[in-house]
Design a protein around this motif. Structure first.
Motif, PDB file in Angstrom:
ATOM      1  N   ASP A   1      19.951 -29.828 -13.474  1.00 54.16           N
ATOM      2  CA  ASP A   1      19.688 -31.136 -12.825  1.00 54.16           C
ATOM      3  C   ASP A   1      20.462 -31.210 -11.642  1.00 54.16           C
ATOM      4  OD1 ASP A   1      18.241 -32.375 -14.823  1.00 54.16           O
ATOM      5  OD2 ASP A   1      19.848 -32.813 -16.210  1.00 54.16           O
TER       6      ASP A   1
ATOM      7  N   ASP B   1      22.992 -33.452 -29.831  1.00 52.11           N
ATOM      8  CA  ASP B   1      21.680 -33.806 -29.300  1.00 52.11           C
ATOM      9  C   ASP B   1      20.869 -34.703 -30.355  1.00 52.11           C
ATOM     10  OD1 ASP B   1      19.991 -34.634 -27.285  1.00 52.11           O
ATOM     11  OD2 ASP B   1      19.257 -32.506 -27.013  1.00 52.11           O
TER      12      ASP B   1
ATOM     13  N   ASN C   1      12.177 -38.025 -16.524  1.00 51.77           N
ATOM     14  CA  ASN C   1      12.548 -38.995 -16.108  1.00 51.77           C
ATOM     15  C   ASN C   1      11.731 -39.936 -16.966  1.00 51.77           C
ATOM     16  OD1 ASN C   1      14.672 -38.561 -14.478  1.00 51.77           O
ATOM     17  ND2 ASN C   1      13.227 -38.258 -12.603  1.00 51.77           N
TER      18      ASN C   1
ATOM     19  N   SER D   1      18.015 -35.023 -25.523  1.00 53.92           N
ATOM     20  CA  SER D   1      18.932 -35.212 -24.561  1.00 53.92           C
ATOM     21  C   SER D   1      18.889 -36.623 -23.706  1.00 53.92           C
ATOM     22  CB  SER D   1      18.996 -33.945 -23.637  1.00 53.92           C
ATOM     23  OG  SER D   1      19.083 -32.889 -24.212  1.00 53.92           O
ATOM     24  N   ILE D   2      18.637 -37.838 -24.620  1.00 48.12           N
ATOM     25  CA  ILE D   2      18.300 -38.968 -24.000  1.00 48.12           C
ATOM     26  C   ILE D   2      19.701 -39.746 -23.787  1.00 48.12           C
ATOM     27  CG2 ILE D   2      17.384 -41.120 -24.630  1.00 48.12           C
ATOM     28  CD1 ILE D   2      15.467 -39.521 -26.677  1.00 48.12           C
ATOM     29  N   THR D   3      19.784 -40.166 -22.492  1.00 49.50           N
ATOM     30  CA  THR D   3      21.045 -40.940 -22.183  1.00 49.50           C
ATOM     31  C   THR D   3      20.733 -42.173 -22.693  1.00 49.50           C
ATOM     32  OG1 THR D   3      19.701 -41.672 -20.101  1.00 49.50           O
ATOM     33  CG2 THR D   3      21.234 -39.667 -20.058  1.00 49.50           C
ATOM     34  N   SER D   4      22.124 -42.939 -23.108  1.00 50.52           N
ATOM     35  CA  SER D   4      22.123 -44.181 -23.886  1.00 50.52           C
ATOM     36  C   SER D   4      21.048 -44.328 -24.974  1.00 50.52           C
ATOM     37  CB  SER D   4      21.899 -45.174 -22.773  1.00 50.52           C
ATOM     38  OG  SER D   4      22.717 -45.107 -21.670  1.00 50.52           O
ATOM     39  N   GLN D   5      20.950 -43.459 -25.867  1.00 55.33           N
ATOM     40  CA  GLN D   5      20.056 -43.253 -27.006  1.00 55.33           C
ATOM     41  C   GLN D   5      20.142 -44.266 -27.548  1.00 55.33           C
ATOM     42  OE1 GLN D   5      20.526 -42.695 -30.345  1.00 55.33           O
ATOM     43  NE2 GLN D   5      22.772 -42.274 -30.191  1.00 55.33           N
TER      44      GLN D   5
ATOM     45  N   PHE E   1      15.725 -43.871 -18.262  1.00 56.12           N
ATOM     46  CA  PHE E   1      16.578 -42.942 -18.736  1.00 56.12           C
ATOM     47  C   PHE E   1      16.255 -41.548 -18.680  1.00 56.12           C
ATOM     48  CE2 PHE E   1      13.715 -43.958 -22.057  1.00 56.12           C
ATOM     49  CZ  PHE E   1      13.290 -42.455 -22.647  1.00 56.12           C
ATOM     50  N   LYS E   2      17.031 -40.758 -18.415  1.00 63.24           N
ATOM     51  CA  LYS E   2      16.751 -39.305 -18.360  1.00 63.24           C
ATOM     52  C   LYS E   2      16.647 -38.735 -19.725  1.00 63.24           C
ATOM     53  CE  LYS E   2      18.783 -38.385 -13.790  1.00 63.24           C
ATOM     54  NZ  LYS E   2      17.642 -38.004 -13.050  1.00 63.24           N
ATOM     55  N   CYS E   3      15.960 -37.636 -19.893  1.00 60.28           N
ATOM     56  CA  CYS E   3      15.643 -36.780 -21.102  1.00 60.28           C
ATOM     57  C   CYS E   3      15.088 -35.511 -20.474  1.00 60.28           C
ATOM     58  CB  CYS E   3      14.716 -37.661 -21.822  1.00 60.28           C
ATOM     59  SG  CYS E   3      13.389 -37.863 -21.201  1.00 60.28           S
ATOM     60  N   LYS E   4      14.743 -34.773 -21.735  1.00 57.70           N
ATOM     61  CA  LYS E   4      14.192 -33.457 -21.500  1.00 57.70           C
ATOM     62  C   LYS E   4      13.115 -33.308 -22.688  1.00 57.70           C
ATOM     63  CE  LYS E   4      18.376 -30.903 -20.008  1.00 57.70           C
ATOM     64  NZ  LYS E   4      19.381 -29.859 -20.321  1.00 57.70           N
TER      65      LYS E   4
END
Length: 1495
Positions: free
Chosen positions: A863, A1289, A1249, A1306-1310, A1238-1241
């Motif tokens: 990233d 994760d 995104n 890999s989620i932010t603020s899941q 949120f960002k993730c994979k």
């Protein structure tokens, strides 16, 4: 007198104990005499012969296995078409346990009377002694010799007797003595027969059964035979008494000289008595000897030899028969004289031989006659008073006794004897004449026969010469049994009657003497030949001869037959007929065709054909005698039925001990055998049948009908397919087109092969899918990922060739079936498509693994660029430089075709290149495969193209994806380099930028600066692209170049315009970075164009002009930016953005912009042709102005009013995010509203995104230069699952109504994101299932409503009495809590369903739970689970290329195979145990309801 003693006794042809067809002992033969069964038992014997032996008695058969087939090799095999067929028919028909004969016994040699001597001499004395019938017959034979004294053949008779019976001299002498006694009553025996038949009147007896006429015929016939015997006896001179000696005078030696220097010796022979035991000079003696044909049969009492002139060692070799009818003449005198024409012959010595001692004395067998010659004490040393010689007991009475005798002097006169009595002695000087003189010796050969035959009138009580009890037993013996015993004794090792002709003559004489029916001898012989029958020329010739002889006796000579004899004769005919019909019913087995394995030529066609013809002729003789027609067609049809049944029975074999495909393999065996049989019948055997009999047509029609019925019957039973199935099809087609074709009109209906094999082609389609997987699996196991031939530009690997080779095999097989296969072709295409895509997946996953394995320094996806990445990059560049220097200084420098030096340091290794080549070249191979089908099946061209269309599209997608992924592997290094380039340039001039005006900043960048900035990038690109150019096919390499080029500008784009957030850098920095990008562009364009040999200028600019357009926002007038923004704002109210009209006014790109040196070169670019500049780009530029603070107003870059407007715009960005998302995903602004992001994979690790809207969830993923967008409507959600993924994760699993799943991690603020998704989705979808596993473990264990807790529980089952009982599980969970949560979620298991263990395998993972056996496929993402009660069998086996595989069979017949299992044995034991434990349960135990978290 008993009737059986004169030839009319009842005799069984065979007794029950002889029905096995083997030789019997003498005891068993004697048992037959007392049997009360009728002669009908012979038919049972013949019947048993065929029933028990199945005719295997004539050949040696070995076991056979077809495709597969396990048989023993043999020197001779049965075949007709030598160049086409293997000789494996006969050896495969009969069961091995029925074999009892060897084919080596089949002989085509002519019959012979020669007796083969045994290697080990074993006398038959005990056999003869125990067999009274045979002993009696021998006595009769010797008696016949005594009566007729055939001296002309006596030597040969004796030789035959000696070899044939193989008895000792002692036994022979004993039998000879008995024969003397029997001979004495010879005339009495004849007279009794005469009296019996003269008075015969008992026509009610068994022999005549009330037929008086028959009795009279037999009486007259036998009286006539007696009359002939009497006439013959009248011709015998001296019938009553005869003392005969056959003397052969061989030679003499040591004779005295009677003339001046020599002598002229001759020998006188005569009989005399004891009163005249002296030599006689008889000049008138006969000089007749045996070689004189006129006098050889005349009997004389005296003879003389010829005179041998002038010799003392004469050789005569003259033979004489001396006879006398005077009983007292028992002395044979042999005298030698010297012939003298003028004077009297001179005495030279004599020899007296006493013949009576042969019968009076017993001597030691080991002493020689010559030794006995000197054992007496008389003064002459002659053994008695007269010095006579005698026969010893060990001398065979009918064998020539050859000895050398010493000649004696003349006996002394009476005066000498008188002096000795008075005691007057001779002068001491006078010595014994024999001691002084030696007369020499003579060599004689003697055969002595002495017999006495009493006249009938001489035999009475008064004379005390009545026959003894033993004589009476011999005369009243069952003489037919004697013949039978002889025939049985004569059976040789080849089960043939082998009687020397001398024995045959004696047997005929015996039969006449005892008045047996003339038919008895041929009858008994035929019966024995049938009993011991074996197919050979000698046996069948003999049966044929005896049959003709018997029929001649009955029809031509018309001999009368008693009722029993007639019955036996008819039974004999019936037996031969049954036997020969039997062997003709098995004619290919009885008369096989053999070939030489070396020359491949038939060796016994003639002999087998001769035997077959002989069998038919013999059978026709019987039918002609019976005035019937021989039905050969029925016989052949019987063989066809027999052959068919045998072939069917033998064809019931299995493959490797299982029952799989036994019908197909059995049919192949049947077709092989029948094909050979048809060729045998058509090409070989038909020529040996009568011309009027069409064997070829009958065989073709009958066999094909049987084949058709059996094929249809067995194929209807078969539920599996194998390659043998289609071998069978080819076999049927071959037989129909070749062998059966000429006779097709005679066949009622041919097989419908399309209908018969339609079902099997369907099964084959299913089977090849499995087999193809196995084959490609083995290929991949051996795959080393090396190019086949890099010199010839074959840069793909072997596994790809193997894949399309098996495709070609399947295609050619289907097209080669010569059937209607249109409906199956597309099923094959589906398999090809599926396997092809699986192969692509395997290669793709393999490349993914390689990429992950090779990215330990810098991750595949990054990233943000950090100092560690920049440090790793610097080290990597340094290694490349050092490597290039080392290679330039080395004599072993490796160069490409264009001379560029290749470094050993590379990002993309050669293995990845080979795999990429496989992906690319596979598309060409698939195209060729499709084109070939279109060419061969032009009527299906469009359908074929449509069938492969999806695969072409899918392969392109996968190819594009993996290429982008590999390019991304290069691009990550480029990204680090680009960040480093921009940051270095900014850091080096940071102070200057702040002090300089916007117009002065461009002057900081000159050509040297550009080269300095691009140094590392060009080194990296040159090194990597040079390596790729030598390892990739050109289309892939070209794709790489374009991808790298696009990646460079996409990375610049992301640096200048961060997605969904504003620019955080100052205007001076963004302005400077924009100029740097514009400055390095020409150099990079030149590098990638490579003087026209690389990417064209047009293509390069097409991929980069969007960035040049958007960069202009950083270089434009601030006032123009506001104008552009206002222009964009005018479209905000539209529900959907218009794609046809541009919201941007490109007038801001004015001449002032082009006055910048770095931008001047882009004057020719048409920036108005695309809507590149969007609100985001303008806002990023405005944001950079705001980030600069008050300095921009102070420096006069913008006015205060403009600055205020910019700040106002930045402060109200909420609506911008909504517009950005709607615009990005082309959503309807009237429906969709942005809520959160949120960002993730993705699961593959691609950064993404994500955006939460009120009606959908969207995310975009950037792979290299390509962007993937996903839109998921809440209304289509089926379930949302949150669970632990890998270390710390979190994984979201979203399942749609169509069961398609999407995973992000890999989620932010899941926590907040998960709650938002739940709230939004429940508003639009009340049935959605929410599964949440991410809660603190303490809370889960203490909470009463926790959804997944791994713990032991008790299960309830119902016992036989119907009571519910608790059973504690014997298995415990062996996985972590987190893994348990993951697999419960994956398979949607109840919380009480304990997961015992997880076993990794090649395709994914195998999981055992309390209720289910589960499988997760990593490639297809498919999940399957089965109840334990559904499992039928678990078997260890090799699957694909792994030895550690399992095959699981379920109740519905489905077989699932799993390969590459870790701890295979442990899993096997657990599966078996759990299957058995739960085999009575048809459903899982009652489970609690799934937990659904509401918020």
């Amino acid at each position: 007198m008993k009737l059986k003693s004169i030839g009319f006794g009842q005799l069984n042809l065979f007794d029950d104990h002889l029905c096995n067809g083997n030789n019997v002992t003498t005891t068993e033969i004697n048992k037959c005499d007392n049997s009360e069964h009728s002669g009908q038992s012979s038919l049972k014997v013949v019947e048993n012969f065929f029933n028990h032996h199945d005719f295997s008695a004539f050949l040696s058969f070995n076991s056979f296995h077809h495709h597969h087939h396990h048989g023993m090799k043999s020197d001779n095999t049965f075949c007709t078409n030598l160049s086409k067929l293997k000789s494996e028919f006969i050896s495969s028909i009969l069961p091995p346990n029925e074999i009892n004969k060897s084919s080596s016994n089949i002989s085509t040699a002519p019959a012979t009377n020669t007796i083969v001597e045994a290697t080990e001499i074993k006398l038959n004395d005990e056999i003869i002694k125990k067999n009274e019938s045979l002993s009696t017959l021998l006595i009769y034979f010797l008696s016949d010799i005594l009566i007729h004294q055939p001296f002309d053949s006596l030597s040969q008779i004796n030789k035959s007797l000696k070899k044939f019976f193989n008895i000792s001299d002692k036994l022979l002498k004993t039998l000879f003595k008995k024969s003397l006694s029997l001979t004495k009553y010879y005339l009495l025996e004849i007279n009794k027969y005469k009296e019996y038949y003269s008075k015969l009147q008992d026509f009610e007896s068994e022999e005549f059964r009330g037929d008086k006429i028959l009795m009279e015929k037999i009486r007259v016939f036998n009286l006539k035979r007696i009359e002939e015997i009497e006439k013959k006896n009248q011709n015998i001179k001296y019938l009553n008494f005869l003392n005969t000696v056959m003397v052969k005078v061989y030679s003499a030696k040591g004779l005295e000289i009677k003339d001046l220097i020599s002598s002229d010796p001759y020998v006188n022979l005569f009989f005399t008595d004891s009163q005249d035991e002296k030599p006689h000079h008889r000049e008138s003696l006969n000089t007749i000897y045996l070689n004189d044909e006129k006098q050889k049969h005349h009997h004389h009492s005296s003879f003389k030899t010829t005179v041998k002139k002038g010799t003392l060692t004469p050789v005569w070799n003259e033979q004489f028969i001396m006879s006398t009818d005077k009983p007292d003449q028992n002395i044979l005198i042999a005298s030698i004289y010297d012939f003298d024409q003028v004077s009297k012959s001179d005495f030279m010595g004599f020899l007296p031989i006493h013949l009576e001692h042969e019968h009076e004395h017993e001597h030691d067998e080991n002493k020689s006659i010559h030794n006995h010659h000197h054992d007496n004490d008389d003064e002459h040393g002659n053994g008695n008073e007269h010095g006579h010689h005698e026969y010893m007991n060990h001398i065979n009475p009918i064998v020539e006794n050859i000895q050398e005798y010493e000649l004696l002097s003349k006996p002394k006169g009476h005066l000498t004897k008188f002096k000795s009595l008075l005691g007057i002695t001779s002068s001491p000087d006078i010595k014994n004449d024999n001691e002084i003189r030696k007369y020499g010796s003579i060599k004689l050969g003697l055969i002595h026969l002495k017999r006495e035959i009493l006249k009938v009138e001489e035999i009475n009580v008064n004379n005390q010469n009545l026959p003894s009890k033993q004589i009476d037993i011999q005369m009243n013996q069952n003489h037919e049994n004697s013949i039978k015993s002889l025939i049985e004794f004569s059976i040789n090792s080849q089960d043939e009657i082998n009687l020397p002709k001398e024995i045959e003559k004696l047997l005929e004489s015996f039969s006449s003497r005892v008045l047996l029916s003339p038919l008895i001898i041929p009858l008994v012989k035929i019966e024995k030949l049938i009993e011991n029958f074996q197919i050979s020329t000698s046996a069948m010739d003999e049966i044929n001869r005896l049959l003709l002889e018997s029929i001649e006796l009955v029809t031509v000579k018309k001999i009368p037959l008693s009722k029993p004899i007639e019955e036996r004769f008819l039974i004999m005919l019936k037996s031969i007929k049954k036997l020969y019909k039997g062997i003709l019913k098995r004619y290919p087995l009885s008369f096989p065709i053999t070939i030489n394995q070396e020359t491949k030529l038939a060796e016994n066609i003639g002999s087998s054909g001769t035997l077959l013809t002989l069998a038919i002729e013999t059978l026709e003789i019987i039918y002609n005698y019976q005035s019937k027609q021989c039905k050969l067609k029925k016989i052949v049809e019987n063989y066809i039925e027999f052959c068919w049944s045998c072939i069917k029975e033998k064809s019931l074999i299995s493959i490797e001990g299982s029952k799989d495909f036994e019908n197909i393999v059995g049919l192949l065996d049947i077709y092989d055998a029948i094909e050979l049989q048809l060729l045998l019948d058509i090409e070989m055997y038909s020529q040996f049948f009568p011309a009027h009999f069409d064997l070829a047509t009958i065989s073709s029609k009958s066999y094909y009908k049987l084949l058709k019925e059996e094929t249809e019957r067995l194929l209807a039973k078969e539920d599996k397919v194998c390659m043998e199935t289609f071998n069978l099809l080819k076999k049927i087609q071959k037989i129909e087109k070749t062998i059966i074709k000429p006779y097709e009109k005679e066949i009622e209906s041919m097989m419908n092969l399309n209908q018969l094999f339609k079902r099997f082609i369907k099964m084959w389609i299913k089977e090849i899918k499995k087999q193809f997987n196995l084959w490609i699996g083995r290929s991949l196991e051996k795959e080393e990922w090396k190019s086949i031939d890099s010199k010839n530009n074959q840069l793909h690997s072997n596994s790809l060739v193997d894949l399309f080779t098996i495709f070609e095999i399947g295609k050619n097989h289907l097209l080669g079936l010569d059937l209607e296969i249109d409906q199956f072709l597309f099923e094959l295409i589906d398999i090809v498509n599926q396997l092809y895509n699986q192969y692509l997946d395997i290669v793709l996953n393999s490349i993914l693994s390689d990429l992950k394995r090779d990215n330990s320094t810098i991750p595949l996806f990054i990233d943000e660029v950090n100092d560690n990445y920049i440090s790793s990059l610097s080290k990597f560049i340094s290694k490349i430089k050092l490597s290039n220097l080392d290679q330039q200084s080395s004599t072993t420098t490796t160069t490409t075709t264009n001379g560029n030096t290749i470094s050993n340091i590379q990002i993309t290794n050669s293995i990845i290149c080979i795999k990429l080549n496989c992906l690319e070249f596979s598309r060409q191979l698939l195209f060729d495969f499709s084109s070939d089908l279109e060419l061969k099946l032009p009527n299906l061209k469009e359908k074929i193209q449509d069938s492969f269309g999806i695969s072409f599209l899918n392969s392109k997608k996968k190819y594009d994806y993996i290429i982008d992924l590999v390019i991304n592997n290069i691009s990550k290094w480029i990204k680090v380099l680009l960040v480093q380039i921009l940051d270095n340039s900014k850091n080096n001039h940071d102070d200057q930028i702040c002090k300089l005006s916007k117009d002065q900043i461009p002057n900081l960048i000159n050509e040297n600066k550009v080269n300095e900035l691009l140094d590392s990038l060009t080194i990296l690109l040159n090194n990597e692209l040079t390596i790729l150019s030598g390892n990739l096919y050109y289309p892939t390499f070209s794709r790489f170049i374009r991808g790298v080029w696009q990646s460079i500008w996409k990375e610049f784009d992301r640096i200048l315009f961060p997605e969904f957030k504003l620019q955080s850098e100052k205007l001076e920095t963004t302005f400077y970075k924009s100029l740097v990008i514009l400055s390095i562009y020409p150099t990079l364009e030149e590098f990638f164009n490579a003087d026209g040999s690389g990417i064209s200028i047009e293509q390069l600019r097409n991929h980069s002009e969007y960035l040049l357009s958007t960069i202009s926002v950083y270089l434009s007038n601030p006032s123009n930016l506001l104008q552009v923004y206002n222009s964009i704002s005018s479209f905000i109210g539209e529900s959907k953005p218009s794609s046809s009209s541009s919201p941007i006014d490109y007038s801001f790109i004015n001449s002032k912009l082009f006055s910048i040196n770095q931008f001047e070169q882009f004057k020719s670019f048409n920036f108005n042709k695309n809507n590149y500049v969007k609100e985001l780009h303008v806002l990023c530029s405005i944001s950079s102005y705001c980030n600069s603070g008050s300095s921009i107003v102070t420096n006069g870059l913008i006015t205060p009013e403009l600055d205020s407007s910019f700040k106002k715009i930045i402060s109200t960005l909420g609506s911008f995010k909504n517009r950005f998302v709607l615009d990005k995903f082309s959503l309807d602004s009237s429906v969709s509203i942005y809520q959160n992001d949120f960002k993730c994979k993705t699961l593959n690790g691609i950064p993404s995104n994500a955006y939460i809207l009120n009606d959908c969830l969207c995310w975009s993923s950037w792979l290299c230069y390509n962007e993937t967008k996903v839109i998921l409507k809440y209304s289509s959600f089926k379930s949302i699952t949150r669970q632990q993924h890998e270390s710390n994760d979190v994984l979201f699993i979203i399942t749609m109504d169509d069961d398609k799943t999407y995973e992000i991690c890999s989620i932010t603020s899941q926590d907040s994101i998960f709650k938002s998704l739940i709230l939004n989705s429940k508003k639009l979808n009340q049935s959605i299932e929410i599964i949440d596993h991410i809660k603190s473990k303490v809370e889960l264990h203490t909470s009463d409503n926790s959804n997944f807790i791994v713990k032991e529980s008790t299960s309830t089952v119902v016992n036989k009495e119907g009571k519910i009982i608790d059973i504690k599980p014997e298995h415990e969970s062996h996985i972590s809590y987190d893994d348990s949560i993951e697999y419960h979620t994956l398979f949607h298991l109840d919380k009480d369903n304990i997961i015992y263990q997880v076993y990794p395998c090649f395709t994914g993972k195998l999981i055992t739970t309390r209720d289910y056996f589960c499988h997760h496929n990593n490639l297809t993402k498919a999940n399957k689970h089965y109840l334990w009660s559904e499992i039928v069998q678990v078997k260890k086996e090799k699957v694909l290329f792994f030895d550690t595989g399992l095959k699981v069979t379920f109740k519905n017949g489905v077989n699932e195979s799993y390969s590459g299992i870790n701890d295979r044995d442990l899993l096997y034991n657990e599966l078996v145990e759990l299957k058995d434990l739960n085999k009575s349960n048809s459903s899982p135990l009652p489970a609690t309801k799934k937990f659904v978290e509401a918020d």
